[in-house]
Design an enzyme around this catalytic site. Structure first.
Site, PDB file in Angstrom:
ATOM      1  N   HIS A 163       0.817  -1.222   0.000  1.00  0.00           N
ATOM      2  CA  HIS A 163       0.000   0.000   0.000  1.00  0.00           C
ATOM      3  C   HIS A 163       0.849   1.270   0.000  1.00  0.00           C
ATOM      4  O   HIS A 163       0.301   2.363  -0.160  1.00  0.00           O
ATOM      5  CB  HIS A 163      -0.934   0.019   1.215  1.00  0.00           C
ATOM      6  CG  HIS A 163      -1.982  -1.044   1.211  1.00  0.00           C
ATOM      7  ND1 HIS A 163      -2.886  -1.194   0.179  1.00  0.00           N
ATOM      8  CD2 HIS A 163      -2.277  -2.023   2.110  1.00  0.00           C
ATOM      9  CE1 HIS A 163      -3.693  -2.220   0.441  1.00  0.00           C
ATOM     10  NE2 HIS A 163      -3.335  -2.739   1.602  1.00  0.00           N
ATOM     11  N   ASP A 203      -2.516 -10.457  -2.332  1.00  0.00           N
ATOM     12  CA  ASP A 203      -3.111 -10.003  -1.067  1.00  0.00           C
ATOM     13  C   ASP A 203      -4.602  -9.711  -1.300  1.00  0.00           C
ATOM     14  O   ASP A 203      -5.010  -9.374  -2.412  1.00  0.00           O
ATOM     15  CB  ASP A 203      -2.390  -8.732  -0.618  1.00  0.00           C
ATOM     16  CG  ASP A 203      -2.764  -8.279   0.778  1.00  0.00           C
ATOM     17  OD1 ASP A 203      -1.984  -8.530   1.713  1.00  0.00           O
ATOM     18  OD2 ASP A 203      -3.842  -7.652   0.933  1.00  0.00           O
ATOM     19  N   HIS A 205      -6.200  -7.205  -0.440  1.00  0.00           N
ATOM     20  CA  HIS A 205      -6.405  -5.784  -0.735  1.00  0.00           C
ATOM     21  C   HIS A 205      -5.600  -5.358  -1.956  1.00  0.00           C
ATOM     22  O   HIS A 205      -4.470  -5.808  -2.151  1.00  0.00           O
ATOM     23  CB  HIS A 205      -5.993  -4.945   0.482  1.00  0.00           C
ATOM     24  CG  HIS A 205      -6.695  -5.345   1.740  1.00  0.00           C
ATOM     25  ND1 HIS A 205      -6.127  -6.208   2.660  1.00  0.00           N
ATOM     26  CD2 HIS A 205      -7.926  -5.039   2.203  1.00  0.00           C
ATOM     27  CE1 HIS A 205      -6.984  -6.394   3.670  1.00  0.00           C
ATOM     28  NE2 HIS A 205      -8.086  -5.708   3.413  1.00  0.00           N
ATOM     29  N   ASP A 292      -4.308 -12.693   3.537  1.00  0.00           N
ATOM     30  CA  ASP A 292      -5.617 -12.302   4.062  1.00  0.00           C
ATOM     31  C   ASP A 292      -6.761 -12.691   3.132  1.00  0.00           C
ATOM     32  O   ASP A 292      -7.912 -12.317   3.370  1.00  0.00           O
ATOM     33  CB  ASP A 292      -5.669 -10.803   4.404  1.00  0.00           C
ATOM     34  CG  ASP A 292      -4.935  -9.932   3.414  1.00  0.00           C
ATOM     35  OD1 ASP A 292      -4.557 -10.432   2.330  1.00  0.00           O
ATOM     36  OD2 ASP A 292      -4.738  -8.742   3.709  1.00  0.00           O
TER      37      ASP A 292
HETATM   38 ZN   LIG Z   1      -4.182  -7.067   2.760  1.00  0.00          ZN
END
Ligand SMILES: [Zn+2]
Length: 350
Positions: A163, A203, A205, A292
């Protein structure tokens, strides 16, 4: 497989984060990496090594000097404001959104923190810079091992990285380890025939930082399989129509999926991503290995099982590329070690 372990990771240990309207204990905790290390050692899946150190140029290849200077000095600035701050983490609370200027770094510390961040879920602690820098060195060391001829290497580090942008932190990330590894493969890999690199982000996200860093680049293909940003963090990036810009047009592939997606559907997106990577003609692969997507993850919504991660590793091996694995998210702490090492095991011994 060589595993580069960030032995300084626990120096980054946030106290609280803002989550759904409340300050709650951080999800991104040191035990995550500890469980992966323990499982690696239990299965004896390659040597666990300390990273080499790299000079500033390896970081400025991705991150802006202004941002790096901020990260290196933020804690001292915070404590200089008030000695009592030493007992509190830095948590951003104000941001320059649309119509504000970002070219002038404010003198006010809270404003400065906001300039270099994008959420209130990412505390900056006394040891954040030391831990993040050592983690970046793990990713660079893993890239170096692959350039030296290893088929694959694993950067076992936290805080995660995908991120983080060229000049901002957020989503528990400060330095973009996967982007640093990809850039290192390109910068140091000419002799080894590395001209194009793919980053595959698995991931839950979207890897908004990695996408933003490489969005206009024709030499790095970014593919991401993630929760639909209309409902899932980081919300404002990761849609399917984001395909790159300028010279990078066509080198960005987003595969958003709805909450509840299981491996049968997820693995179809994986096939699409790997087909894109093959068509691009990547010479090496960096995998942003977030765990995740697991069915038991407390803040995510896919339904992958522990066994699915073996299959993921096997499939990645069949892509046939020199591969750097970089540990990202995964917050079902008790399961994250088995799940992450299953990917590596599937990759190395299908
Ligand atoms: Zn994540």
């Amino acid at each position: 497989m060589k595993n580069f372990y960030n032995h300084l990771h626990a120096q980054h240990q946030g106290k609280v984060e803002m989550f759904r309207g409340a300050l709650v204990p951080c999800f991104e905790v040191p035990a995550r990496a500890d469980h992966v290390l323990a499982e690696l050692q239990r299965r004896q899946l390659g040597a666990v090594l300390e990273p080499q150190t790299f000079d500033e140029a390896a970081l400025t290849a991705i991150h802006s000097p202004r941002y790096l200077k901020f990260l290196a000095t933020a804690w001292d600035q915070w404590v200089a404001l008030d000695a009592a701050n030493a007992d509190k983490d830095i948590l951003p609370s104000v941001w320059p959104t649309r119509t504000f200027r970002t070219d002038i770094e404010p003198d006010n510390f809270a404003a400065k923190v906001g300039l270099y961040s994008y959420d209130a879920g990412t505390p900056f602690t006394s040891g954040t810079w030391v831990a993040a820098r050592a983690g970046a060195h793990c990713a660079l060391s893993a890239a170096q091992a692959v350039l030296a001829g290893d088929r694959a290497a694993f950067a076992l580090s936290r805080p995660p990285g995908h991120h983080a942008g060229a000049d901002f932190f957020g989503g528990y990330c400060f330095l973009n380890n996967a982007a640093l590894a990809a850039q290192h493969l390109l910068d140091q890999g000419k002799g080894a025939g590395v001209k194009k690199v793919a980053v595959l982000d698995v991931d839950y996200h979207h890897g908004n930082g990695t996408q933003a860093i490489f969005y206009d680049r024709p030499d790095v293909f970014f593919a991401s399989i993630h929760g639909d940003p209309r409902t899932e963090y980081p919300f404002y990036l990761g849609h399917a129509d984001e395909t790159g810009t300028g010279a990078g047009l066509g080198a960005n592939l987003n595969l958003p999926l709805p909450r509840g997606t299981d491996y049968a559907t997820w693995s179809q997106a994986l096939e699409t991503a790997l087909a894109g990577i093959a068509k691009f003609g990547a010479d090496a692969l960096v995998v942003s290995l977030g765990m995740d997507t697991f069915e038991g993850d407390p803040i995510s919504g896919f339904k992958l099982t522990t066994q699915d991660y073996l299959r993921l590793g096997e499939r990645l091996a069949r892509a046939g590329l020199p591969t750097v694995f970089v540990f990202e998210g995964g917050y079902a702490v008790d399961a994250v070690g088995v799940n992450a090492v299953n990917v590596l095991q599937g990759f190395t011994s299908p």
